[in-house]
Design an enzyme around this catalytic site. Structure first.
Site, mmCIF file in Angstrom:
data_model
loop_
_atom_site.group_PDB
_atom_site.id
_atom_site.type_symbol
_atom_site.label_atom_id
_atom_site.label_comp_id
_atom_site.label_asym_id
_atom_site.label_seq_id
_atom_site.Cartn_x
_atom_site.Cartn_y
_atom_site.Cartn_z
ATOM 1 N N LEU A 118 12.504 -6.867 4.979
ATOM 2 C CA LEU A 118 13.066 -5.639 5.534
ATOM 3 C C LEU A 118 12.014 -4.543 5.559
ATOM 4 O O LEU A 118 11.175 -4.454 4.654
ATOM 5 C CB LEU A 118 14.266 -5.192 4.678
ATOM 6 C CG LEU A 118 15.622 -5.767 5.109
ATOM 7 C CD1 LEU A 118 15.621 -7.282 5.119
ATOM 8 C CD2 LEU A 118 16.726 -5.257 4.210
ATOM 9 N N GLY B 144 13.416 -10.525 2.851
ATOM 10 C CA GLY B 144 14.011 -10.795 4.155
ATOM 11 C C GLY B 144 13.235 -11.839 4.954
ATOM 12 O O GLY B 144 13.817 -12.566 5.770
ATOM 13 N N ASN C 108 12.426 -11.465 -3.817
ATOM 14 C CA ASN C 108 11.837 -10.642 -4.889
ATOM 15 C C ASN C 108 12.518 -9.290 -5.045
ATOM 16 O O ASN C 108 11.948 -8.365 -5.630
ATOM 17 C CB ASN C 108 10.339 -10.433 -4.590
ATOM 18 C CG ASN C 108 10.115 -9.684 -3.288
ATOM 19 O OD1 ASN C 108 10.865 -9.848 -2.345
ATOM 20 N ND2 ASN C 108 9.086 -8.856 -3.235
ATOM 21 N N GLU C 109 13.735 -9.144 -4.526
ATOM 22 C CA GLU C 109 14.379 -7.816 -4.483
ATOM 23 C C GLU C 109 14.382 -7.109 -5.832
ATOM 24 O O GLU C 109 14.174 -5.899 -5.904
ATOM 25 C CB GLU C 109 15.822 -7.936 -3.959
ATOM 26 C CG GLU C 109 15.938 -8.056 -2.446
ATOM 27 C CD GLU C 109 15.688 -9.459 -1.922
ATOM 28 O OE1 GLU C 109 15.275 -10.334 -2.710
ATOM 29 O OE2 GLU C 109 15.891 -9.675 -0.718
HETATM 30 C C1 LIG Z 1 25.155 -4.253 -5.382
HETATM 31 C C2 LIG Z 1 25.262 -4.089 -3.914
HETATM 32 C C3 LIG Z 1 24.043 -4.541 -3.198
HETATM 33 C C4 LIG Z 1 24.149 -4.253 -1.753
HETATM 34 C C5 LIG Z 1 22.839 -4.341 -1.043
HETATM 35 C C6 LIG Z 1 21.884 -3.437 -1.596
HETATM 36 C C7 LIG Z 1 20.571 -3.417 -1.381
HETATM 37 C C8 LIG Z 1 19.906 -4.006 -0.288
HETATM 38 C C9 LIG Z 1 18.950 -5.033 -0.581
HETATM 39 C C10 LIG Z 1 18.294 -5.380 0.664
HETATM 40 C C11 LIG Z 1 17.555 -6.649 0.593
HETATM 41 C C12 LIG Z 1 16.127 -6.380 0.833
HETATM 42 C C13 LIG Z 1 15.364 -7.253 1.384
HETATM 43 C C14 LIG Z 1 13.946 -6.975 1.688
HETATM 44 O O1 LIG Z 1 13.364 -7.658 2.483
HETATM 45 S S1 LIG Z 1 13.152 -5.657 0.944
HETATM 46 C C15 LIG Z 1 11.454 -5.798 1.386
HETATM 47 C C16 LIG Z 1 10.740 -6.660 0.403
HETATM 48 N N1 LIG Z 1 9.378 -6.893 0.829
HETATM 49 C C17 LIG Z 1 8.348 -6.871 0.000
HETATM 50 O O2 LIG Z 1 8.477 -6.670 -1.174
HETATM 51 C C18 LIG Z 1 7.006 -7.101 0.599
HETATM 52 C C19 LIG Z 1 6.103 -5.955 0.365
HETATM 53 N N2 LIG Z 1 4.794 -6.217 0.975
HETATM 54 C C20 LIG Z 1 3.863 -6.987 0.404
HETATM 55 O O3 LIG Z 1 4.032 -7.587 -0.636
HETATM 56 C C21 LIG Z 1 2.563 -7.088 1.125
HETATM 57 O O4 LIG Z 1 2.487 -6.036 2.049
HETATM 58 C C22 LIG Z 1 2.372 -8.415 1.874
HETATM 59 C C23 LIG Z 1 3.543 -8.739 2.792
HETATM 60 C C24 LIG Z 1 2.167 -9.555 0.866
HETATM 61 C C25 LIG Z 1 1.090 -8.306 2.747
HETATM 62 O O5 LIG Z 1 0.007 -7.897 1.949
HETATM 63 P P1 LIG Z 1 -1.310 -7.303 2.655
HETATM 64 O O6 LIG Z 1 -1.741 -8.185 3.752
HETATM 65 O O7 LIG Z 1 -2.273 -7.037 1.555
HETATM 66 O O8 LIG Z 1 -0.824 -5.960 3.351
HETATM 67 P P2 LIG Z 1 -0.533 -4.537 2.662
HETATM 68 O O9 LIG Z 1 0.223 -4.723 1.402
HETATM 69 O O10 LIG Z 1 -1.818 -3.790 2.573
HETATM 70 O O11 LIG Z 1 0.444 -3.857 3.707
HETATM 71 C C26 LIG Z 1 -0.017 -3.363 4.954
HETATM 72 C C27 LIG Z 1 0.840 -2.194 5.353
HETATM 73 O O12 LIG Z 1 2.174 -2.631 5.535
HETATM 74 C C28 LIG Z 1 3.072 -1.865 4.719
HETATM 75 N N3 LIG Z 1 4.190 -2.717 4.286
HETATM 76 C C29 LIG Z 1 4.121 -3.857 3.603
HETATM 77 N N4 LIG Z 1 5.346 -4.376 3.431
HETATM 78 C C30 LIG Z 1 6.212 -3.536 4.026
HETATM 79 C C31 LIG Z 1 7.641 -3.525 4.188
HETATM 80 N N5 LIG Z 1 8.428 -4.508 3.715
HETATM 81 N N6 LIG Z 1 8.198 -2.500 4.850
HETATM 82 C C32 LIG Z 1 7.441 -1.502 5.352
HETATM 83 N N7 LIG Z 1 6.069 -1.457 5.228
HETATM 84 C C33 LIG Z 1 5.481 -2.466 4.586
HETATM 85 C C34 LIG Z 1 2.193 -1.422 3.574
HETATM 86 O O13 LIG Z 1 2.749 -0.299 2.938
HETATM 87 C C35 LIG Z 1 0.901 -1.122 4.280
HETATM 88 O O14 LIG Z 1 1.079 0.128 4.936
HETATM 89 P P3 LIG Z 1 -0.146 1.160 5.130
HETATM 90 O O15 LIG Z 1 -1.127 0.415 5.998
HETATM 91 O O16 LIG Z 1 0.456 2.346 5.775
HETATM 92 O O17 LIG Z 1 -0.693 1.452 3.757
#
Ligand SMILES: CCCCC/C=C\CCCC/C=C/C(=O)SCCNC(=O)CCNC(=O)[C@H](O)C(C)(C)COP(=O)(O)OP(=O)(O)OC[C@H]1O[C@@H](n2cnc3c(N)ncnc32)[C@H](O)[C@@H]1OP(=O)(O)O
Length: 299
Positions: free
Chosen positions: A105, A150, A174-175
C-alpha cells in the site's frame, strides 16, 4: 491513441473517478502479426500473447510499485478488460521495476489525508483484491523483487507463485512492524496459503521471508534463478491451462468463495474500520515515523 476518462463503477454502487489520462487506449495498442498485443497505460503494462491466451501485467509505478490510488485504478481497469475478453485464460503478474515486485500500500495515501480519501482508497484496495482473488483466469505471480505487505497479498491472491532466488527479495505481511494491523481478509488469505500456526507466527512478528524460507513455509511454490522467473511462470501457466477451464474455475471458486464472501458481506464495515483505525493520531504518527525512516535510510 485514444484517451478515455470516465467513471468506473465499483461494487456496492460506489464509483471511483477514473482520472483523466490514466488509461491510454488499449485499443490503440500495437498488434504484431504473431498474435502479440501490447496495451499501453501509464502505470500498468499489459503484454499479451493472443494465440496462447496468456496476458502479462507488469507493474510500472516507480520507484517501488506502491499501490497508489492511481495505480489501483489503472490496474482494476486492465484486469476487467482481460477478464471480460475471453481470449485470455491466463495472466502473469510481474514487475517492470528492477528489484521490486511491489512495496504494498502507498503509505502516502494513508497519511495526512481526509476521511473520504481513506474510504475511497480502501474501497479500491478491496476491489483489487476481490478481482484478483476471484479471477476466472489462471494467475501466476512471477515475483521478481521485494514483496512486502500489500505486494505479498497480490502474490498470495494468485494461483501459483514463482520467486526469484535473491536474498534481498523478501516477502511477507510485515504490517505489525509499521504499528498497523493486517485486516482479517489479508490474514485469511495467508492462513489459506501457509496454515494457521505459521500465519499466526508470521503475522504477529511481521515476518519478511527470504526466498528459501518463503518456499519452506509454503508462501511461494517455486524459487528459481532470477533470469528464469518469467520462463518458469510461463511453463507453469502452460501446465495449468491444460486443465479444462470450466472444471478448474469451479474448483477455484469452491476453494475461494467463502474467503471472498467473508469480506463481501461486510465491505462497508471493513471500510469504516479502516478509516477509523488509520485516522487515529497514534497510527498517523507511526506511519509518518515509518515513512521518515524509509527516507532517511538513503542518507
Ligand atoms: C483492527 C482493524 C484493522 C483494520 C485495518 C487497519 C489498518 C490497515 C492495514 C493496511 C494494510 C497495509 C498494507 C501495506 O501494504 S502497508 C505498506 C507496507 N510496505 C512496506 O513496509 C514497504 C516499505 N518499503 C520498503 O521496505 C522499501 O522501500 C523496499 C520496497 C524494500 C524498496 O527498498 P529500496 O529499493 O531501497 O527503496 P527505498 O526504500 O529507498 O524507497 C524508495 C522511495 O519509495 C518510498 N516508499 C517505499 N515504500 C513505500 C510505500 N509503501 N508507500 C509509499 N512510499 C514508499 C520511499 O519512502 C522512498 O521515497 P523517497 O525517494 O521520497 O525517499
Amino acid at each position: 491513441m485514444a484517451l478515455v476518462a470516465g467513471r468506473k463503477t465499483f461494487a456496492a454502487g460506489k464509483t471511483l473517478l477514473l482520472r483523466a489520462g490514466v488509461w491510454l487506449g488499449a485499443e490503440a495498442a500495437a498488434r504484431g502479426g504473431n498474435g502479440a498485443r501490447r496495451f499501453v497505460s501509464q502505470r500498468v503494462l499489459v503484454e499479451s500473447d493472443v494465440t496462447a491466451g496468456i496476458a502479462t501485467i507488469k507493474f510500472k509505478n516507480p520507484p517501488v510499485n506502491s499501490l497508489s490510488l492511481e495505480f489501483l485504478t489503472e490496474f482494476i481497469i486492465c484486469l476487467e478488460k482481460l477478464e471480460n475478453d475471453k481470449t485470455y485464460r491466463g495472466l502473469i503478474l510481474t514487475s517492470d521495476c528492477p528489484g521490486i515486485f511491489s512495496a504494498g500500500l502507498d503509505l502516502r495515501e494513508m497519511c495526512g489525508k481526509n476521511l473520504a480519501h481513506y474510504a475511497e482508497y480502501w474501497r479500491a484496495i478491496q476491489e483489487t483484491w476481490l478481482k484478483l482473488y476471484l479471477s476466472n483466469m489462471v494467475l501466476v505471480a512471477a515475483i521478481n523483487g521485494a514483496s512486502p505487505a500489500g505486494g505479498c497479498l497480490m502474490a498470495l491472491s494468485s494461483d501459483y507463485r514463482v520467486l526469484a532466488d535473491n536474498p534481498r527479495y523478501r516477502i511477507g505481511l510485515n504490517e505489525t512492524l509499521l504499528g498497523i494491523v493486517a485486516p482479517f481478509w489479508f490474514k485469511d488469505v495467508l492462513v489459506n496459503t501457509i496454515g494457521h500456526r505459521a500465519a499466526e507466527h508470521a503475522l504477529q512478528l511481521g515476518l519478511l521471508f527470504q526466498p528459501t524460507e518463503a518456499l519452506q513455509v509454503g508462501m511461494v511454490d517455486q524459487v528459481v534463478p532470477e533470469d528464469q522467473v518469467q520462463s518458469t511462470a510461463l511453463s507453469v501457466m502452460t501446465e495449468w491451462l491444460a486443465i479444462p477451464d470450466h472444471a478448474r474455475q469451479l474448483t477455484k471458486s469452491m476453494m475461494r468463495k467463502a474467503t471472498a464472501d467473508n469480506l463481501i458481506k461486510q465491505r462497508e464495515a471493513d471500510i469504516q474500520n479502516f478509516v477509523s483505525f488509520v485516522s487515529r493520531d497514534s497510527i498517523q504518527k507511526s506511519l509518518q515515523v515509518y515513512l521518515e525512516k524509509l527516507k532517511q535510510k538513503k542518507h
